[in-house]
Design a protein around this motif. Sequence first.
Motif, PDB file in Angstrom:
ATOM      1  N   THR A  18     -97.093  25.649  26.891  1.00  0.00           N
ATOM      2  CA  THR A  18     -98.547  25.677  27.086  1.00  0.00           C
ATOM      3  C   THR A  18     -98.969  26.994  27.712  1.00  0.00           C
ATOM      4  N   THR A  19     -98.234  27.437  28.717  1.00  0.00           N
ATOM      5  CA  THR A  19     -98.530  28.720  29.353  1.00  0.00           C
ATOM      6  C   THR A  19     -98.464  29.852  28.343  1.00  0.00           C
ATOM      7  N   VAL A  20     -97.407  29.870  27.543  1.00  0.00           N
ATOM      8  CA  VAL A  20     -97.240  30.941  26.565  1.00  0.00           C
ATOM      9  C   VAL A  20     -98.292  30.852  25.472  1.00  0.00           C
ATOM     10  N   ALA A  21     -98.549  29.639  24.969  1.00  0.00           N
ATOM     11  CA  ALA A  21     -99.534  29.487  23.898  1.00  0.00           C
ATOM     12  C   ALA A  21    -100.914  29.944  24.359  1.00  0.00           C
ATOM     13  N   MET A  22    -101.348  29.466  25.530  1.00  0.00           N
ATOM     14  CA  MET A  22    -102.650  29.883  26.062  1.00  0.00           C
ATOM     15  C   MET A  22    -102.690  31.386  26.275  1.00  0.00           C
ATOM     16  N   GLY A  23    -101.650  31.914  26.906  1.00  0.00           N
ATOM     17  CA  GLY A  23    -101.609  33.335  27.193  1.00  0.00           C
ATOM     18  C   GLY A  23    -101.592  34.181  25.942  1.00  0.00           C
ATOM     19  N   LEU A  24    -100.864  33.722  24.922  1.00  0.00           N
ATOM     20  CA  LEU A  24    -100.807  34.465  23.667  1.00  0.00           C
ATOM     21  C   LEU A  24    -102.172  34.472  22.989  1.00  0.00           C
ATOM     22  N   MET A  25    -102.852  33.321  23.005  1.00  0.00           N
ATOM     23  CA  MET A  25    -104.211  33.282  22.449  1.00  0.00           C
ATOM     24  C   MET A  25    -105.114  34.281  23.159  1.00  0.00           C
ATOM     25  N   ALA A  26    -105.051  34.281  24.496  1.00  0.00           N
ATOM     26  CA  ALA A  26    -105.899  35.187  25.274  1.00  0.00           C
ATOM     27  C   ALA A  26    -105.513  36.639  25.040  1.00  0.00           C
ATOM     28  N   ALA A  27    -104.211  36.918  24.958  1.00  0.00           N
ATOM     29  CA  ALA A  27    -103.752  38.295  24.750  1.00  0.00           C
ATOM     30  C   ALA A  27    -104.173  38.814  23.381  1.00  0.00           C
ATOM     31  N   GLY A  37    -107.205  28.264  18.074  1.00  0.00           N
ATOM     32  CA  GLY A  37    -106.194  27.514  18.808  1.00  0.00           C
ATOM     33  C   GLY A  37    -106.098  26.076  18.336  1.00  0.00           C
ATOM     34  N   HIS A  38    -104.864  25.588  18.203  1.00  0.00           N
ATOM     35  CA  HIS A  38    -104.615  24.229  17.711  1.00  0.00           C
ATOM     36  C   HIS A  38    -103.516  23.594  18.551  1.00  0.00           C
ATOM     37  N   LYS A  39    -103.536  22.274  18.636  1.00  0.00           N
ATOM     38  CA  LYS A  39    -102.554  21.522  19.411  1.00  0.00           C
ATOM     39  C   LYS A  39    -102.001  20.390  18.569  1.00  0.00           C
ATOM     40  N   VAL A  40    -100.671  20.269  18.516  1.00  0.00           N
ATOM     41  CA  VAL A  40    -100.046  19.145  17.818  1.00  0.00           C
ATOM     42  C   VAL A  40    -100.269  17.883  18.638  1.00  0.00           C
ATOM     43  N   GLY A  41    -100.765  16.843  17.991  1.00  0.00           N
ATOM     44  CA  GLY A  41    -100.971  15.564  18.653  1.00  0.00           C
ATOM     45  C   GLY A  41    -102.380  15.403  19.181  1.00  0.00           C
ATOM     46  N   PRO A  42    -102.621  14.301  19.895  1.00  0.00           N
ATOM     47  CA  PRO A  42    -103.985  13.936  20.319  1.00  0.00           C
ATOM     48  C   PRO A  42    -104.373  14.472  21.697  1.00  0.00           C
ATOM     49  N   ALA A  85    -104.027  31.951  13.599  1.00  0.00           N
ATOM     50  CA  ALA A  85    -104.024  30.628  14.234  1.00  0.00           C
ATOM     51  C   ALA A  85    -102.749  30.482  15.056  1.00  0.00           C
ATOM     52  N   ILE A  86    -102.915  29.995  16.275  1.00  0.00           N
ATOM     53  CA  ILE A  86    -101.776  29.678  17.133  1.00  0.00           C
ATOM     54  C   ILE A  86    -101.760  28.174  17.336  1.00  0.00           C
ATOM     55  N   VAL A  87    -100.645  27.541  16.993  1.00  0.00           N
ATOM     56  CA  VAL A  87    -100.497  26.090  17.093  1.00  0.00           C
ATOM     57  C   VAL A  87     -99.516  25.778  18.213  1.00  0.00           C
ATOM     58  N   GLU A  88     -99.997  25.133  19.254  1.00  0.00           N
ATOM     59  CA  GLU A  88     -99.115  24.732  20.354  1.00  0.00           C
ATOM     60  C   GLU A  88     -98.464  23.395  20.032  1.00  0.00           C
ATOM     61  N   GLY A  89     -97.157  23.329  20.159  1.00  0.00           N
ATOM     62  CA  GLY A  89     -96.433  22.104  19.869  1.00  0.00           C
ATOM     63  C   GLY A  89     -96.556  21.077  20.975  1.00  0.00           C
ATOM     64  N   VAL A  90     -95.843  19.968  20.776  1.00  0.00           N
ATOM     65  CA  VAL A  90     -95.835  18.879  21.747  1.00  0.00           C
ATOM     66  C   VAL A  90     -94.384  18.466  22.009  1.00  0.00           C
ATOM     67  N   MET A  91     -94.062  18.176  23.256  1.00  0.00           N
ATOM     68  CA  MET A  91     -92.710  17.741  23.647  1.00  0.00           C
ATOM     69  C   MET A  91     -91.664  18.717  23.096  1.00  0.00           C
TER      70      MET A  91
END
Length: 340
Positions: A18-27, A37-42, A85-91
Amino acid sequence: MKLPRLVIAAPSTGQGKTTVAMGLMAALRLAGQEVSGHKVGPDYIDAGYHCLATGRPGRNLDPHLVGEDRIVPLLLHGAAGADIAIVEGVMGLYDGRLGTGGFASTAHVATLTSSPVVLVIDVARQSRTVAAVAAGMAAFDPTINIVGVILNRTGSVRNDAEIVAAMETAGLPVFGLLPRDEQLATPSRHLGLVTASERDDSDEFVDLLGRVIAAHLDIPALLHAARTAPDLEAQAWNPGTEVVAEGTERPVVAVAGGRAFTFRYAETDELLRATGCDVVGFDPLVDTALPAGTCGLYLGGGFPEVYASELAANRELLADLRGAVESGMPTVAECAGLLY
C-alpha cells in the motif's frame, strides 16, 4: 486499447505494497503523468488514498462482486484519459477466495487484465532468502508476468547488495530499495488504515510519500515495464448502458459523506447520475438538514462509531432524517449507515 499498467503485489499483507502503490501513484503524478489508481477487492480505504495520490476517483477491481467479464471494462472506464494505471493488490499475490484456487486474488486480476506484476518485499531480518521467495513466487505460476521487485525497509548497504546480487542471479530486476522510515508508517485500526478523510495530514503524507518513492525507485524503469503491457481488447464500462433514465426531472439523492461515511464506490454515484438523478452529498457531522429537494437517501459505510457522540448531538439532522424515512422516502442504508 493501449493502457500502460502495473500490478503492485506482495508475498503477504504487511509487506508495504500500500505504501509503495500510493507513493508510486504520487511520484508518477509529480513526474507529470496522469495516473489512475485501482485496488483489487472491495477495499474502500486504500481507494481513498489512491484518490489523494492521483487526483482521480479510486477504483476497485473485484471479480467476486462483478464477475470476471467486467474487470477489464471497469479498468478501462476508471483509467479513461490516464497515461498509466497502477493496481494495488490484496493480501498475498496468490491469495483469493478459499477453496477456489485463487479466485479474486491479485494474480487472478493480473491475469484478467494481462498486467505486469511488481513484487514488494519487506527485507527486514532477511538477506538472500528474499530472492528465493521472489523466485518461488515467479515459478509458482509462470503465466503471471512478474517483471521485478521493490525491496522495502532496507537498512544495511552490505545486506542490500547481497539481496540485489541474489535477485540478479534469480533473473528478477530490482526497481528500487526503500529504506526504513517511520515517517512513512500509516495508522491502522480494525478494518485497515485510518481513512484519508479522517487524517488532517493526508495531503502532506501523500506528498511526502511521493517524493520519497521518486528518490528511491527507478521511475523510468517502472514506466518502461508498464508500457510492456499488451493492448486490451475490450470496451470501457459505461454506466449509461446499465440503467435507463426516465422523465426529464432530476430527483435529488442525498448521499452521506464526511469523515464518518467514507465507504462508497465511485460507480454508485455514476449509476445514479446515469438514471437522471442529482447526487448531492451531505455531512451528518455538521449539516443540520438534508439537501433541498431530497427525494432519496443513500447512507453507506464508514466509521460512525468513532463519531457517535457528535452524530448523536446533531439532533436537527436526525429529526429530518427520521421524518424522511418514516414518510416512505426511498432509502438505502448499509453497513455503518444502517447502524446510523
